[in-house]
Design a protein around this motif. Structure first.
Motif, PDB file in Angstrom:
ATOM      1  N   SER A 158     -25.149 -14.064  67.091  1.00 13.73           N
ATOM      2  CA  SER A 158     -24.736 -13.518  65.802  1.00 13.73           C
ATOM      3  C   SER A 158     -23.331 -13.999  65.466  1.00 13.73           C
ATOM      4  CB  SER A 158     -24.762 -11.992  65.839  1.00 13.73           C
ATOM      5  OG  SER A 158     -23.875 -11.515  66.841  1.00 13.73           O
ATOM      6  N   LYS A 215     -22.184  -8.174  60.895  1.00 17.46           N
ATOM      7  CA  LYS A 215     -22.556  -9.416  61.567  1.00 17.46           C
ATOM      8  C   LYS A 215     -23.724 -10.077  60.849  1.00 17.46           C
ATOM      9  CE  LYS A 215     -23.441  -7.587  65.516  1.00 17.46           C
ATOM     10  NZ  LYS A 215     -23.816  -7.447  66.943  1.00 17.46           N
ATOM     11  N   PRO A 217     -23.783 -10.383  55.622  1.00 17.78           N
ATOM     12  CA  PRO A 217     -24.206  -9.831  56.921  1.00 17.78           C
ATOM     13  C   PRO A 217     -25.561  -9.149  56.797  1.00 17.78           C
ATOM     14  CG  PRO A 217     -21.916  -9.261  56.440  1.00 17.78           C
ATOM     15  CD  PRO A 217     -22.484  -9.831  55.176  1.00 17.78           C
ATOM     16  N   GLU A 266     -26.901 -11.836  61.920  1.00 19.71           N
ATOM     17  CA  GLU A 266     -27.742 -12.056  63.088  1.00 19.71           C
ATOM     18  C   GLU A 266     -28.582 -13.315  62.905  1.00 19.71           C
ATOM     19  OE1 GLU A 266     -27.771 -10.537  65.838  1.00 19.71           O
ATOM     20  OE2 GLU A 266     -26.778  -8.609  65.502  1.00 19.71           O
ATOM     21  N   PRO A 315     -19.766 -12.864  63.566  1.00 19.09           N
ATOM     22  CA  PRO A 315     -19.010 -11.768  62.958  1.00 19.09           C
ATOM     23  C   PRO A 315     -18.575 -12.114  61.535  1.00 19.09           C
ATOM     24  CG  PRO A 315     -18.171 -12.313  65.152  1.00 19.09           C
ATOM     25  CD  PRO A 315     -19.120 -13.403  64.760  1.00 19.09           C
ATOM     26  N   GLU A 316     -18.346 -11.088  60.747  1.00 18.13           N
ATOM     27  CA  GLU A 316     -17.881 -11.279  59.377  1.00 18.13           C
ATOM     28  C   GLU A 316     -16.526 -11.983  59.376  1.00 18.13           C
ATOM     29  OE1 GLU A 316     -17.571  -8.627  55.259  1.00 18.13           O
ATOM     30  OE2 GLU A 316     -18.073  -7.699  57.178  1.00 18.13           O
TER      31      GLU A 316
END
Length: 924
Positions: free
Chosen positions: A731, A647, A642, A649, A733-734
Motif C-alpha cells: 500500500s 492509504k 485513498p 491499497e 500512504p497518502e
C-alpha cells in the motif's frame, strides 16, 4: 571479487537457468512424410461456448450480426453460413501458444476436438468474424489427463482471461527462457486454480472488468487460426491477476519446482556455475574459478573444509581477515581493539556459528533446510508453505538432502565441494550478521568492532586460498577470461542534437587467477563495433577502478562519462570485438550475433497514472510543447484517492506496450517489462520548516536517497513482467505537502536460451500523488502583491503607474506577443495588489507560454499594457525581478523564481489566502 560480495544478498534468489527438454507424452500419428504429430491420439475434448459477462460493446456487435448468428440467453445457435472456427493450441517450451494441427468442429453452442493425445494441457481458441476487419476470440484452458478418453472444458470471457494469465504465469515461472514440455504442463496445472480463483474474485468485486474480446485484423479466419494472436486489453487485465499476492505465491513456488528439476541433470561444472549465478548478476563465475573448483570437486576436500565446524571456523576467520597484496591482514574497525582481543572475538564468533544449540547459526541452517524438504513433500500446501518454498534458495535444499541436514553437527563431513561452497554463501548471507551481532553486541570491546558489521564483508577469495589456490596452482589456469558482458543502448540527450539519441553502453568483466596474487600494472581496451553498411568503428574503453579489485577488472563504454566525441551513436547489431592489452600482452574476444537495440525509441507508455510527455529524436519542439500543454490541461500528474483509510491499497499501473514492429527481433529474443517505484519525501532532518525550504534542502543533497525512498523494483526479485499492467503488492500512504511518487516502466529484451537481459528499450515515467484532489474553480481568485522603491535620481513615482499581470508568448516569426490579464494603479507609497481569477489566467494560458508581472506607465489611460511592436513604441515598462509559472499538476500551483526573495510556490485552493507576495520593482 568485490562485485560478487556486495551482491550476495540481492541476488541469492535469482532464478536458475531453465534448460530445454523434449516432449514425453503419449500419442502421435505419422503422416505421409513420416512426421509424427504428438498431439494426435484417441481422446476427445468437448465443451460449450458461452457469452456470459461479455462486454456490452462486444455483445452489440454479435447482436447486429443476427443474419449469421442469434444469441439467446446463455447459448448461441449457429446458422449454416456462420463464419466461426475452433482451433486447438498448446503452450510450448517457451511459454507461448503454438498450433497442434488438430481439426475441431462446432455445432450450435458446442465444440468437439476428436482424436487428440491424452496427457496434455491444451488451449481451445474460438474465433468468430463479427464484422469486416473485426474478429471475436474466446479461449479456455483444457487438461486431458493421462489415459483419459474424454475431457470437458467450457469457453467464455472469464476463461479467456484465465488462459492469458496462465500463459503469462508460465513465462514468469520459467523466467522467459525455454523449459521442458513436462515442466510447462506442471506449471500450468499448479497455478491454474489460483489464477481461476483470482480472476473470478476480481471480476465479482468489480476490481477488473471484462475487456473487449474483439480485435481489428486484416487476416481471414483461416490465417488467424494458424497463428497466435494477442489482445492488449486482455494482457492489461492479466497483469493485475498475476500480481495478486496469492497468484504470485503460486508462480514463485512453480519457479522453485522448475529450479529443483534442473539440478538433477547438471554436471559438476554446471552446479558450480549455478552456485555463482546466484551470487553474481552477470550469470556466472569467473572461468578460472569454475575450472579450479571443478578440479577440486571430484578430488577429496582439503582438511580445512571437510567438516561443518572447520568450515564455520574458516568463515569466522574470513569475516575478520582481508586479502591485501597477496597477504592475509587483520581487519579491525576500531584502533582500540588489539590483535589479541580480535583473536578472542574470532573464537567467540566461530563458537557461535558452530553451536548446535537453538541460537546457533548452524542450528538455524539445519532447521531451514529440513523445513524446506518437509514442505516440498507436503501434499496439501498452504499459501504460507508456498511462500516459504518460493523464497528459499532452491540450490541449498537440493544440495543438502533432508537426512544430511537432520544429522548435521560441527563434526559432519561435507559430501562434495558444492555443499561446502553453498554452505559458505548461505550461512554468511543469511545467518552471519544475526548470529554474530546478536551474540556479541553487548560485549566490550566487541561492540565498537561490530558497529558497522555487515556479512557482505565476507571475502570468498579466502575460501579459494583455503582450497589450496596459490600463485603456483593459479599458473595452471593461465590467460585472461571474459566473464561479464553487457552491451546495450540507452537514450541520451546531447548538445546540438534534435532530442534524445541512442548511445552505446558496454561493460566487460575480465579476470585471471594470477591477478588474485599480482594485480596488473596497466590495462587498455578498445571495442570494435558494427555500423550501417557493413563498416565498423572503434572506440577506447575506460577502466572502472571502482568495480575493479582482486581478480576482477572492469572496462566500459560509459556514455555519461566519455568525452562527447567518444559517445557512440552509429552502432548496429552484429559482431563486436573486444581487444585488451594487459601489461603489454594482447587478448582478443570476438562476440558474434550481439543484438543491440539502437536507433529506435521502443518505449511503453504509461496510461495510469498519466505519463510525462517524452522527448525523443525527431520530435518537433512545438509538438513536444503541445504534448506538455495537453498533459497539464488534462490535470497533470494523476492523483489517486485513498481506498483504505489514508492509504492506497494495491495500486495498479497500466501501460501501452512498446511498438516493436520496426525492430525485427531475432527468434531468440523475447520482450518484457520491468517496473520501479519510489517516493520523494521531505525528511525531518531537512533544514528549515517550510515545504520550500525542505525541498531546496533535498535538491542540494549529494545523496539522493536522503529524500528518495525505493518502494518496489522488479529488478530486485528478477521479475520480468509479460503483461501490460502490474498491481503493486504493497500500500502507499497518502502524500504530504511536497511529496510525490515516481514510477517508471522499461522495455527489456530477454534471451530465451539463457534468460539474461540483452537490451533495454525506452521507458515511460511519471509522478503521482495519493490524496483527495483539490482542484479550484475558475472563480477562485489569486492576489499578486508588489512593492515599488525609487532608485538613485528618482524623487517621486510616475503618474499613471500601474501593476499588470500579462501573458507572454515568443516566436521567431512574430516576436513577443502580449495580452493583459489584469491591471491596477500603484498607490502613493509604492504598493499594489492585483487580484485576478483562475478563469482569467486559464484563458490567457490557452495561447501563452508564461506569465509576467510588470509595472508600466499607462500613458493612454486605456488600462492595458501596450507592448512594444515593430509599429509602435509602446508604453514605459519595468519588469519584476521574478518569473511566474502556472502548474496544473493534479492541483493548481503558481510559482515564482528569482530575485532577492528566492523561490516561492503557492498551492491555490478554493478556500485560503491565495496570495503570492515578494515582487519588487526598483525605478531608475
Amino acid at each position: 571479487m568485490g562485485r560478487q560480495v556486495v551482491r550476495l544478498l540481492a541476488v541469492l534468489f535469482l532464478s536458475l537457468l531453465v534448460m530445454t527438454g523434449c516432449d514425453s507424452k503419449s500419442g502421435g500419428s505419422t503422416n505421409g512424410n513420416g512426421d509424427t504429430n504428438p498431439y494426435e491420439g484417441r481422446a476427445t475434448l468437448s465443451g460449450e461456448v458461452k457469452f456470459d459477462g461479455l462486454s456490452s460493446s462486444d455483445r452489440s456487435l454479435l447482436s447486429s450480426d443476427s443474419s449469421e448468428r442469434v444469441i439467446s440467453g446463455r447459448s448461441l445457435f449457429s446458422a449454416p453460413d456462420a463464419q466461426e472456427l475452433v482451433v486447438l493450441f498448446v503452450v510450448n517450451e517457451e511459454g507461448e501458444l503454438k498450433p497442434t494441427g488438430i481439426s475441431c468442429s462446432i455445432s450450435g453452442s458446442s465444440y468437439t476436438c476428436p482424436n487428440i493425445a491424452d496427457g496434455h494441457t491444451y488451449v481451445v481458441r474460438y474465433l468468430r468474424k463479427v464484422q469486416d476487419g473485426r474478429v471475436l476470440e474466446l479461449r479456455t484452458n483444457a487438461a486431458v489427463p493421462k489415459n483419459a478418453t474424454s475431457a470437458q472444458a467450457g469457453v467464455d470471457p472469464v476463461t479467456t482471461l484465465v488462459v492469458d494469465a496462465i500463459v503469462r504465469a508460465v513465462q514468469e515461472a520459467i523466467s522467459g527462457t525455454r523449459a521442458t514440455a513436462d515442466l510447462v504442463h506442471e506449471i500450468m496445472e499448479s497455478v491454474k486454480s489460483a489464477v481461476e480463483s483470482s480472476v473470478r474474485t476480481l471480476v465479482s468485486q468489480g476490481v477488473i472488468a471484462i475487456p473487449s474480446m474483439v480485435a481489428q485484423t486484416t487476416e481471414d479466419l483461416e490465417t488467424l487460426a494458424g497463428i497466435s494472436s494477442e489482445n492488449a486489453r486482455v494482457s492489461e487485465v492479466s497483469g493485475s491477476v498475476l500480481s495478486d499476492s496469492n497468484v504470485s505465491t503460486y508462480i514463485g513456488a512453480a519457479r522453485s519446482s522448475a529450479q529443483s528439476a534442473m539440478l538433477a541433470n547438471m554436471t559438476h561444472a554446471e552446479i558450480i556455475r549455478t552456485i555463482f549465478a546466484q551470487m553474481m548478476d552477470d550469470g556466472g563465475a569467473p572461468e578460472w574459478m569454475v575450472l579450479f573448483l571443478a578440479d577440486r570437486y571430484t578430488a577429496s576436500l582439503p582438511d580445512s573444509l571437510k567438516t561443518v565446524g572447520s568450515l564455520s571456523e574458516s568463515i569466522g576467520d574470513t569475516l575478520f581477515l582481508d586479502l591485501e597484496d597477496g597477504e592475509l591482514q587483520w581487519r579491525g574497525w576500531d584502533d582500540n581493539i588489539t590483535e589479541g582481543e580480535l583473536a578472542a572475538l574470532l573464537t567467540e564468533v566461530n563458537t557461535s556459528m558452530q553451536s548446535p544449540s537453538t541460537g546457533g547459526a548452524l542450528a538455524k541452517a539445519k532447521e531451514a533446510i529440513v523445513n524446506y524438504h518437509t514442505l516440498r513433500a507436503k501434499e496439501n500446501k498452504t499459501e504460507a508453505d508456498l511462500k516459504e518454498l518460493a523464497h528459499f534458495p532452491v540450490i541449498v535444499g537440493e544440495l543438502f538432502p533432508k537426512s544430511f541436514a537432520e544429522n548435521m553437527t560441527p563434526d559432519t563431513e561435507f559430501q562434495n565441494l558444492g555443499q561446502a561452497v553453498v554452505y559458505v554463501i548461505y550461512l554468511v548471507d543469511i545467518f552471519a550478521q544475526e548470529a554474530i551481532y546478536d551474540e556479541l553486541k553487548d560485549k566490550v570491546p566487541y561492540r565498537e568492532a561490530l558497529r558497522d558489521f555487515h556479512p557482505f564483508d565476507f571475502n570468498p577469495e579466502f575460501i579459494f586460498i583455503d582450497l589450496g589456490l596459490n600463485s603456483q596452482t593459479a599458473a595452471n589456469y593461465p590467460g585472461v577470461f571474459l566473464d561479464h558482458v553487457e552491451i546495450r543502448s540507452e537514450r541520451l540527450w546531447m548538445e546540438g542534437s534534435d532530442g534524445e539519441v541512442s548511445a552505446l553502453r558496454a561493460s566487460f568483466g575480465l579476470s585471471a587467477a594470477a591477478w588474485l596474487f599480482d594485480s596488473p600494472e596497466s590495462v587498455t581496451a578498445t571495442l570494435t563495433y558494427p555500423k550501417e553498411g557493413g563498416t565498423t568503428g572503434t572506440v577506447d574503453l575506460l577502466l572502472d577502478m571502482d568495480d575493479s579489485d582482486g581478480s576482477w577488472i572492469d572496462v566500459q563504454l560509459e556514455p555519461w562519462a566519455q568525452q562527447e566525441e567518444d559517445v557512440v551513436t552509429d552502432f548496429r547489431s552484429g559482431t563486436y570485438t573486444l581487444r585488451v592489452t594487459v601489461d603489454g600482452e594482447a587478448h582478443t574476444f570476438t562476440l558474434h550475433d550481439v543484438f543491440v537495440l539502437g536507433g529506435v525509441d521502443a518505449s511503453p507508455r504509461l496510461t495510469s497514472p498519466r505519463a510525462y510527455p517524452k522527448w525523443y529524436s525527431g520530435i518537433d519542439e512545438e509538438e513536444y510543447q503541445a504534448e506538455w500543454e495537453a498533459f497539464t490541461t488534462s490535470g497533470g500528474p494523476t492523483i489517486f484517492a485513498p481506498n483504505s483509510g489514508e492509504k492506497l491499497e494495491r495500486p495498479t499501473f497500466r501501460w501501452e506496450g512498446a511498438d516493436l514492429s520496426s525492430l525485427e527481433l531475432p527468434e531468440n529474443i523475447r520482450a518484457g517489462y520491468r517496473i520501479h517505484l519510489s517516493r520523494f519525501y521531505l525528511p525531518g532532518e531537512a533544514e528549515g520548516d517550510t515545504t520550500d525550504e525542505k525541498m531546496r534542502w533535498c535538491w542540494e543533497q549529494e545523496d539522493w536517497r536522503k529524500c528518495n525512498q525505493e518502494i518496489y523494483n522488479s529488478w530486485w526479485d528478477d521479475r520480468v513482467i509479460f503483461a501490460n499492467s502490474f498491481t503493486l503488492p504493497v500500500s502507499l500512504p497518502e502524500s504530504s505537502e511536497g511529496e510525490e511518487y515516481h514510477v517508471g516502466v522499461t522495455l527489456v529484451l530477454i534471451d530465451r536460451n539463457t534468460g539474461r537481459e540483452v537490451a533495454q528499450g525506452g521507458d515511460s515515467h511519471t509522478s503521482f500523488t495519493v490524496g483527495t484532489p483539490d482542484i479550484p474553480s475558475d472563480e477562485t481568485e489569486v492576489t499578486f502583491s508588489a512593492a515599488v522603491q525609487l532608485g538613485q535620481g528618482q524623487s517621486e513615482l510616475p503618474q499613471q503607474l500601474k501593476l499588470a499581470l500579462i501573458g507572454e508568448k515568443w516566436s521567431e516569426v512574430d516576436g513577443s506577443q502580449v495580452s493583459t490579464i489584469g491591471a491596477v494603479p500603484v498607490d502613493s507609497v509604492g504598493e499594489a495588489s492585483l487580484t485576478v481569477s483562475l478563469g482569467e489566467i486559464n484563458a490567457s494560458l490557452n495561447n501563452r507560454e508564461h506569465l509576467s508581472l510588470v509595472l508600466f506607465v499607462d500613458e493612454n489611460s486605456n488600462g492595458a499594457f501596450d507592448h512594444w511592436t515593430p509599429d509602435s513604441a509602446g508604453e514605459p515598462v519595468y519588469w519584476a525581478d521574478r518569473w511566474i509559472w502556472v502548474e496544473r499538476w493534479g492541483d493548481f500551483r503558481i510559482s515564482a523564481d528569482g530575485g532577492e526573495a528566492g523561490f516561492a510556490s503557492l498551492k491555490i485552493t478554493s478556500e485560503g489566502e491565495n496570495t503570492l507576495s515578494g515582487f519588487k520593482f526598483t525605478l531608475y
